[in-house]
Design an enzyme around this catalytic site. Structure first.
Site, PDB file in Angstrom:
ATOM      1  N   LYS A  84      55.474  43.047  36.230  1.00 28.32           N
ATOM      2  CA  LYS A  84      54.286  42.626  36.802  1.00 28.32           C
ATOM      3  C   LYS A  84      54.320  40.868  36.393  1.00 28.32           C
ATOM      4  CE  LYS A  84      51.311  46.535  37.375  1.00 28.32           C
ATOM      5  NZ  LYS A  84      52.030  47.540  36.637  1.00 28.32           N
ATOM      6  N   CYS A  91      45.488  52.098  41.320  1.00 24.95           N
ATOM      7  CA  CYS A  91      46.885  51.739  40.768  1.00 24.95           C
ATOM      8  C   CYS A  91      47.922  52.769  40.599  1.00 24.95           C
ATOM      9  CB  CYS A  91      46.630  50.457  39.472  1.00 24.95           C
ATOM     10  SG  CYS A  91      45.682  49.340  40.262  1.00 24.95           S
ATOM     11  N   HIS A  97      52.756  49.388  32.535  1.00 23.80           N
ATOM     12  CA  HIS A  97      51.941  49.145  33.536  1.00 23.80           C
ATOM     13  C   HIS A  97      51.402  47.841  33.113  1.00 23.80           C
ATOM     14  CE1 HIS A  97      48.759  49.729  36.629  1.00 23.80           C
ATOM     15  NE2 HIS A  97      47.783  49.289  35.529  1.00 23.80           N
ATOM     16  N   GLU A 153      47.850  49.796  25.962  1.00 26.08           N
ATOM     17  CA  GLU A 153      49.139  50.337  26.353  1.00 26.08           C
ATOM     18  C   GLU A 153      50.224  50.355  25.201  1.00 26.08           C
ATOM     19  OE1 GLU A 153      52.376  51.061  29.934  1.00 26.08           O
ATOM     20  OE2 GLU A 153      50.707  49.218  29.802  1.00 26.08           O
ATOM     21  N   HIS A 208      50.471  42.194  40.356  1.00 25.79           N
ATOM     22  CA  HIS A 208      50.025  43.564  40.248  1.00 25.79           C
ATOM     23  C   HIS A 208      49.942  44.170  41.932  1.00 25.79           C
ATOM     24  CE1 HIS A 208      48.351  47.461  39.533  1.00 25.79           C
ATOM     25  NE2 HIS A 208      47.388  47.050  38.749  1.00 25.79           N
ATOM     26  N   PHE A 257      41.926  52.476  38.014  1.00 26.93           N
ATOM     27  CA  PHE A 257      40.487  52.471  37.735  1.00 26.93           C
ATOM     28  C   PHE A 257      39.961  54.113  38.093  1.00 26.93           C
ATOM     29  CE2 PHE A 257      38.785  48.247  39.136  1.00 26.93           C
ATOM     30  CZ  PHE A 257      39.731  47.382  38.308  1.00 26.93           C
TER      31      PHE A 257
END
Length: 411
Positions: free
Chosen positions: A335, A163, A303, A314, A340, A399
């Site tokens: 998002k 991502c 994010h 975050e 996403h 990831f």
């Protein structure tokens, strides 16, 4: 010293297929999430996603070429053509085209091609596998096909970092121009994983929201009732150009790209460490690269995907990076409206923070009704704001523990 500016933007996303449509929907807090139409969801745990509605690839390429590529590459060509047209670069000489690169980030690639051709192989035999299967599947064909479409003969490659892919593509494009390896780079991300295999795989990870009764309220970053992220698809492409070149031709400039930081958690393939320590290092690196102090940033597009662990960590990481300034900082997650976009998320959000600078507006975080414990920043809940900004930041994590931060400046 060379400088890098944004002179073109192309958007194909769940909230719109143009800059104006996308920005209006974002600022008005309109969700692009709805029931999946690309396949039958009867047997699936999650039945909704953020799809690119009304996309017709033949608006951007010859009809006979559509079958040669997966949907991710079709979307990249569409967004790339829109960005190129928006930049006003027009027709270039051969010498100029040699100095224009194309770097597109892709997380998963042609997962739709894999599904279709696996079915054909198992049911009809190997002779029914498409001759376009390999080129239609591999991730770098987004950049390759777009370069062919626009005639771009400079550096060309794909960044694949889950991502963070689209954000990495923009950061590496910045350095490509700063090094003098190109004068212009068409940069961004593309993804089309709203497929049976894509949804099944993320459901198996227990990563997706299952709020099937109310899809538009399913993506809810930092909210106590969040239950996972919402899959999205699309492409966002920026035309990055060396500043003096852009100024000499009288280009309209959205923003200047001044900072890029990247890191890895080296901790776990999906879960962040305490207070997103790796992401903190990426944010610090971007600030150092931009030669800025944290209190100069006015807005961060986080994010924040609407996952239980990621959002909280975050938020804690942002508070540690920005210190006392964190209480004055605007932080939102678009998002909540787009879902996403995986490999395209970072490039879409880079376009959003560039437009925030250019238009003097900050889009909201919708569906944030009750912030979770530890989520105590100004998340711009529900309603966007008109506000002058000097610098914006966007974060993208993926990831494998990858982290990317980009910083843009008003110009």
């Amino acid at each position: 010293m060379r400088r890098v500016v944004v002179t073109g933007i192309g958007l194909l996303s769940p909230v719109g297929n143009s800059i104006d449509e996308s920005w209006t929907n974002l600022m008005e807090g309109r969700s692009g999430i709805g029931p999946i139409t690309l396949f039958d969801t009867e047997r699936f745990e999650s039945k909704f996603a953020g799809e690119v509605r009304g996309f017709d690839p033949t608006h951007f390429m010859e009809a006979k070429r559509v079958k040669e590529m997966g949907r991710f590459a079709q979307l990249a060509i569409g967004a790339g053509v829109l960005a190129w047209n928006d930049s006003g670069l027009g027709t270039l000489s051969d010498a100029e085209r040699d100095r224009v690169g194309c770097i597109i980030g892709v997380g998963l690639g042609g997962i739709d091609f894999i599904e279709t051709n696996t079915k054909n192989l198992l049911e009809k035999g190997p002779h029914r596998v498409s001759p376009y299967f390999i080129p239609g599947t591999i991730a770098n064909m987004a950049a390759g096909q777009l370069a062919i479409r626009l005639g771009l003969r400079g550096p060309n490659f794909c960044t694949t970092s889950a991502c963070s892919s689209g954000a990495h593509a923009i950061g590496e494009s910045m350095h490509t121009i700063l090094r003098g390896d190109a004068d212009v780079v068409v940069a961004g991300g593309a993804e089309a994983a709203v497929t049976m295999l894509g949804i099944s795989g993320f459901n198996a990870l227990k990563a997706l929201s299952r709020r099937n009764d109310d899809p538009k309220a399913a993506s809810r970053p930092w909210d106590k009732k969040r239950d996972g992220f919402v899959m999205g698809e699309g492409s966002a492409v920026l035309v990055l150009e060396e500043f003096e070149r852009a100024r000499a031709r009288g280009a309209r400039i959205y923003a200047e790209l001044v900072g890029y930081g990247a890191s890895d958690d080296a901790f776990h393939i999906t879960n962040p460490p305490q207070a997103s320590e790796g992401a903190q290092r990426a944010m610090h690196a971007a600030l150092k690269n931009a030669r800025l102090s944290a209190d100069q940033i006015g807005y961060v597009n986080a994010h924040a995907t609407s996952t239980p662990a990621g959002d909280v960590q975050e938020a804690l990481g942002i508070r540690r990076v920005f210190g006392a300034h964190a209480d004055k900082l605007m932080v939102s997650s678009t998002k909540s409206m787009t879902g996403h976009l995986l490999g395209a998320a970072g490039s879409l959000e880079a376009a959003i923070v560039s437009l925030a600078l250019h238009r003097g507006e900050v889009p909201p975080t919708i569906n944030l009704d009750e912030p979770d414990e530890g989520c105590d920043l100004d998340f711009v809940p529900h309603i966007g704001r008109s506000v002058a900004l000097d610098y914006t930041m966007t974060n993208a994590f993926g990831f494998g523990g990858v982290n990317t931060s980009l910083i843009f400046k008003k110009i």
